[in-house]
Enzyme design. Structure first.
Site, PDB file in Angstrom:
ATOM      1  N   HIS A  35       1.378   8.722   6.356  1.00  0.00           N
ATOM      2  CA  HIS A  35       1.595   9.393   5.087  1.00  0.00           C
ATOM      3  C   HIS A  35       3.011   9.058   4.634  1.00  0.00           C
ATOM      4  CE1 HIS A  35      -0.518  12.881   2.816  1.00  0.00           C
ATOM      5  NE2 HIS A  35      -1.134  11.746   2.646  1.00  0.00           N
ATOM      6  N   HIS A  77      -5.321   0.822  -0.254  1.00  0.00           N
ATOM      7  CA  HIS A  77      -5.434   1.953   0.654  1.00  0.00           C
ATOM      8  C   HIS A  77      -6.882   2.175   1.090  1.00  0.00           C
ATOM      9  CE1 HIS A  77      -3.637   5.531   2.397  1.00  0.00           C
ATOM     10  NE2 HIS A  77      -4.697   6.222   2.005  1.00  0.00           N
TER      11      HIS A  77
END
Lengths: 225, 753
Positions: free
Chosen positions: B95, B49
């Site tokens: 998300h 990430h």
């Protein structure tokens, strides 16, 4: 002629209201901690989520220093317009009758609505074109106007119902299709739809909201004269 | 030092998502095994990430420069020149995993995060768009999809509506492969005077580091490594790693940040997102080639007994970090007080190149900024084209012998095409008084600028077509986004993208990713729409397999006159109707093929990019000149659905004849021009899909001038209360606009009752 537009932490539509007011007069923002209304001839309590609306919509904002001055201003006959969250604040401050409850669909709903002007001679509607509906956007999750039977009878009888949702437009389930009410003396009005978002054709879908601001200007000038 | 009393082991490192060799490399960089605080910080910054370790090499191949680019990738958001001294900052971010675990908060904090990226560079957010993917709404597994849909839409609305930023557009699709792993991508745009842009590089040893906004709690600990960089398993265990959003706190943070910048009190500004203080402080230090000391005793906490590593990795929302000259610290804290947000000086910029964590003078962790931020190993992918179909065919819901009219009505009511009104009515699309085109009025949202010009923005993805052909599918997605801009008259200024893919360590996912990025670069180059920022979301897989590979493209364009922004609805009875562009529809991978339960094809027909780009440019110029009444991109459901959408938006019918020129376009030559429409060709003509087709209507003169510029096929005229479509003289569809509206309006309504 000068408008004062309140600004709370969590206000969202205050700049839109400021710009709309500036199309008909002067206008300034008034910070929630200020008691000084800067000599405004009319006050707009704008939309948004004042203080996050966490306790209950409008419940905290009504205790702000600026609102204390607005309450005094209104009691002395000053012109006060509450839009959406501002309507909720004015009800919480007991400047207007009734209360706003969650929409019947329990969802935030955003829609252009048509409104009938049922009281055309008020300080907030005198400039509305006679006999014509207004097309104004509404967007809220707590917009269902409610009042007990006695209050309802009184405000209907005394002409305090100013705007109604046109047939088929009352998505929030307001009693009597009521979209806007005024106080007994007619110097305070609250409505759920957003006249400040219908002041130019390009972004508003209509300019019908401008007539509300023009009406306030006319009323303020009558007071001054 | 006390924190190092018991050093963590390799096993702990692996539990935090690191590999053996990465742990060894960390020990080497540190000169000793890291303590638990240091290991926690490395594990986050070296996660997929934060470090993009499987995608960075690919991303370097993308075009990032162009005449309109003001700020390219690497900052909190990209920015392009919006004219007259204004810049538009924008970015899309995902998300997905938080939303798959807790959809309301996952989606809400997704919006909160992307908004912070925008005001972190000094721009006032003016619009949000979102791109959503869920599983099917009917059939087995659909209860979960309905729950995720409802939660995500409510969460987006809750955050955007409460903070006063309009949600002006978006897209949503429902496909089986997203059932376990939904996608929630949010894009935001902001405006700023060019000179007001601020960067995130820390500078000036001796300057103070100030944290402001919400206090720091235990929420979202390990989100970047645990949630975002691994496949989804047992979701419930991960719920505590989902952050909780507070739009009121963010609204105050937004106004506070912009006021601090306006007063010139900040040297640098950065939001706290994934990996919290760890990543924001390290990245600010890395960009400025300095060091930072953080005193965690000064961090305002929600819970007094938080461990040092918890303070450093907490993903509590609504926080910002800034660098301030010592003489301005008091003034900064005063502005914080005005907006009722916490503000605390928690550290200092140093010239050591070290990221040091202290507590009241005691050194708890000491790492090289370079090792943390830049030295994570980057991996090469091992792409292999799969030899068998990766995705099972969807369940058939439409019989193969349904008539064209029945098929059209079924398509209009299908979840992927039905009216999005039940969703977008839950969003405030007008606050800010800039919205010239609201949802369902045009192919792209249009926002007014102060000088009378306007910005247009669209967000698009088409996972099914990318799954069928990662390269051509991605090219088609980029073209669709650009076509949406062309339909309102806008020229692209820049692009943002969110690459949503499965586990890149698997060769077939690596192949999808490699091909898609190649297509993305190719299309953006052809359109001169460089990538100015974006996000990568990998490991989107559930127990049943990977999602469809889903590059989501967001594009921002500009049009000189907002009053001439195009619309999609038919406007005038009597207008001519034409199809523009090298559109060559085919049925495989289309919405109709899905309803019929067809398996995905292996590959899609390529498009001639220069022809497509030229067609878009011609449409754009025609819209700008006012020559057209309507313009609408042909997408899911092909020509017939596009015609129906124009009719519905304008409440006006049309009479259309397809034929003649269609022979060549479809590659199905008839004998001596005699009507000879095999079933497949008929379906392809009506419902087939492909890039670079735009339906326009307008006065004859307008269409004629357009035809002088590009490939135009006249197909009929606007008028009446019905949509009639004939193919070489055979009437196939005759439906009233009312009938079409009923099918279109009803498709999604029931899911938000």
């Amino acid at each position: 002629m000068k408008f004062g537009v309140l600004q709370f932490p969590g206000s969202c539509d205050e700049v839109d209201a400021l710009e709309a007011a500036r199309m008909v007069g002067e206008a300034e923002l008034i910070w929630h901690r200020d008691r000084d209304l800067q000599g405004a001839d009319a006050i707009v309590v704008p939309g948004g989520f004042s203080y996050g609306d966490y306790l209950r919509a409008g419940a905290i904002a009504r205790f702000s220093p600026a609102m204390e001055s607005v309450i005094e201003f209104a009691r002395e006959g000053g012109l006060v317009l509450g839009i959406c969250n501002g309507f909720q604040v004015l009800c919480e401050a007991h400047l207007l009758p009734g209360a706003l409850l969650p929409n019947v669909n329990l969802r935030f709903t955003s829609r252009q609505v048509r409104l009938d002007v049922v009281a055309p001679d008020t300080a907030f509607t005198s400039a509305c074109p006679p006999g014509r509906q207004l097309s104004i956007p509404a967007k809220h999750s707590w917009g269902r106007f409610h009042a007990d039977a006695e209050t309802l009878e009184r405000i209907e009888r005394d002409g305090q119902v100013v705007l109604r949702y046109a047939q088929g437009e009352n998505f929030n389930g307001s009693v009597g299709d009521i979209a806007a009410v005024s106080n007994e003396t007619g110097n305070v009005m609250g409505l759920m739809p957003h006249p400040e978002h219908a002041v130019q054709e390009l972004t508003g879908g209509s300019t019908d909201g401008l007539s509300i601001f023009q009406s306030i200007r006319l009323a303020a000038e009558r007071v001054a004269a | 030092m006390s924190a190092a009393a018991t050093l963590p082991s390799l096993t702990d490192a692996i539990a935090l998502g690191l590999t053996d060799s990465e742990y060894e490399l960390i020990c080497e960089k540190q000169g000793a095994p890291p303590n638990i605080l240091e290991l926690a910080m490395y594990s986050l910054l070296w996660s997929e990430h934060c470090a993009y370790k499987h995608s960075k090499k690919l991303l370097r191949t993308l075009p990032t420069e162009g005449p309109h680019v003001v700020m390219g990738p690497g900052e909190n958001a990209g920015a392009v020149d919006a004219g007259h001294g204004l810049v538009c900052a924008f970015k899309v971010e995902s998300h997905n995993h938080p939303s798959a675990v807790e959809p309301f908060q996952g989606a809400a904090t997704g919006v909160g995060g992307i908004l912070r990226d925008i005001f972190a560079i000094g721009a006032r957010p003016v619009a949000v768009l979102d791109s959503l993917r869920f599983g099917e709404l009917g059939g087995p597994g659909s209860a979960r999809s309905r729950y995720l849909l409802d939660g995500a839409v409510s969460g987006i609305g809750h955050y955007g509506n409460s903070i006063g930023v309009p949600t002006v557009g978006g897209e949503v699709y429902f496909e089986g492969p997203y059932e376990q792993n939904c996608l929630v991508n949010a894009m935001a745009l902001g405006l700023a005077p060019r000179e007001a842009l601020v960067r995130s590089a820390a500078a000036g040893p001796g300057n103070a580091v100030v944290l402001f906004g919400a206090s720091t709690g235990r929420d979202g600990i390990g989100g970047a490594s645990v949630l975002a960089s691994a496949e989804l398993g047992e979701d419930d265990d991960k719920r505590p790693t989902v952050q909780v959003g507070d739009p009121f706190e963010e609204k105050k943070l937004l106004e506070c940040s912009l006021e601090l910048l306006e007063l010139g009190l900040l040297v640098a500004l950065q939001d706290l997102g994934a990996a919290g203080l760890t990543s924001s402080a390290s990245e600010m230090a890395s960009k400025g080639e300095v060091g930072i000391d953080i005193d965690i005793a000064a961090v305002p906490l929600r819970e007094a007994d938080m461990e040092p590593f918890e303070v450093m990795v907490s993903e509590s929302q609504e926080r910002m970090l800034c660098v301030v000259e010592p003489r301005n610290v008091d003034a900064v804290l005063e502005v914080c007080e005005k907006w009722e947000v916490n503000g605390a000086a928690i550290g200092a910029v140093t010239d050591t190149g070290r990221m040091r964590v202290l507590r009241d003078g005691e050194l708890l962790g000491d790492m090289s900024v370079r090792a943390l931020v830049d030295d994570c190993p980057l991996y090469d992918l091992d792409p292999v084209k799969p030899t068998a179909a990766l995705y099972p065919p969807p369940a058939a819901t439409l019989s193969a012998d349904a008539s064209p009219q029945e098929s059209l009505l079924a398509l209009l009511a299908s979840s992927n095409i039905a009216s999005r009104r039940p969703l977008f009515e839950q969003y405030d699309s007008i606050v800010g008084s800039r919205t010239i085109r609201r949802p369902e009025q045009a192919d792209a949202a249009v926002l007014a600028l102060p000088d009378g010009s306007a910005l247009a923005v669209s967000i698009d993805g088409n996972g099914r077509r990318v799954a069928a052909d990662p390269r051509n599918g991605t090219i088609a997605t980029v073209l669709e986004c650009a076509a949406n801009l062309a339909c309102v008259g806008a020229e692209p200024l820049g692009t943002t993208n969110n690459l949503n893919f499965g586990n890149p360590e698997k060769p077939h996912i690596a192949w999808q990713l490699t091909e898609a990025v190649a297509g993305l670069g190719e299309a953006c180059r052809a359109l001169a729409a460089p990538i100015v920022g974006g996000n990568v979301s990998l490991y989107n897989e559930g127990a049943t397999g990977p999602i469809y590979p889903t590059p989501v493209i967001g594009m921002v364009g500009r049009l000189p006159d907002g009053r001439r922004a195009g619309r999609l609805g038919f406007l005038n009875a009597g207008d001519g109707l034409a199809l523009v562009g090298p559109f060559a529809p085919s049925q495989p991978a289309s919405e109709l093929a899905k309803l019929r339960g067809h398996v995905l094809p292996d590959g899609l027909p390529p498009v001639n990019l220069p022809d497509a780009v030229a067609a878009l440019a011609a449409v754009r110029e025609a819209v700008r000149s006012g020559a057209l009444s309507s313009a609408h991109d042909v997408a899911e459901g092909g020509i017939a659905v596009a015609l129906a959408e124009c009719a519905l938006a304008g409440r006006l019918g049309a009479t259309v004849t397809l034929g003649d020129g269609w022979w060549e376009a479809l590659g199905a030559p008839g004998e001596d021009g005699a009507p000879n429409w095999p079933e497949g060709a008929r379906d392809a003509a009506l419902f087939g899909e492909g890039p670079a087709g735009i339906l326009v209507s307008g006065p004859e003169a307008g269409l004629r001038s357009l035809a002088a510029q590009t490939h135009v096929r006249l197909i009929g005229h606007v008028g009446g209360e019905c949509l009639r479509i004939a193919l070489d003289g055979q009437d196939l569809i005759d439906a009233s606009v009312e009938e079409l509206a009923e099918a279109h309006a009803g498709g999604l309504k029931g899911y938000f009752a």
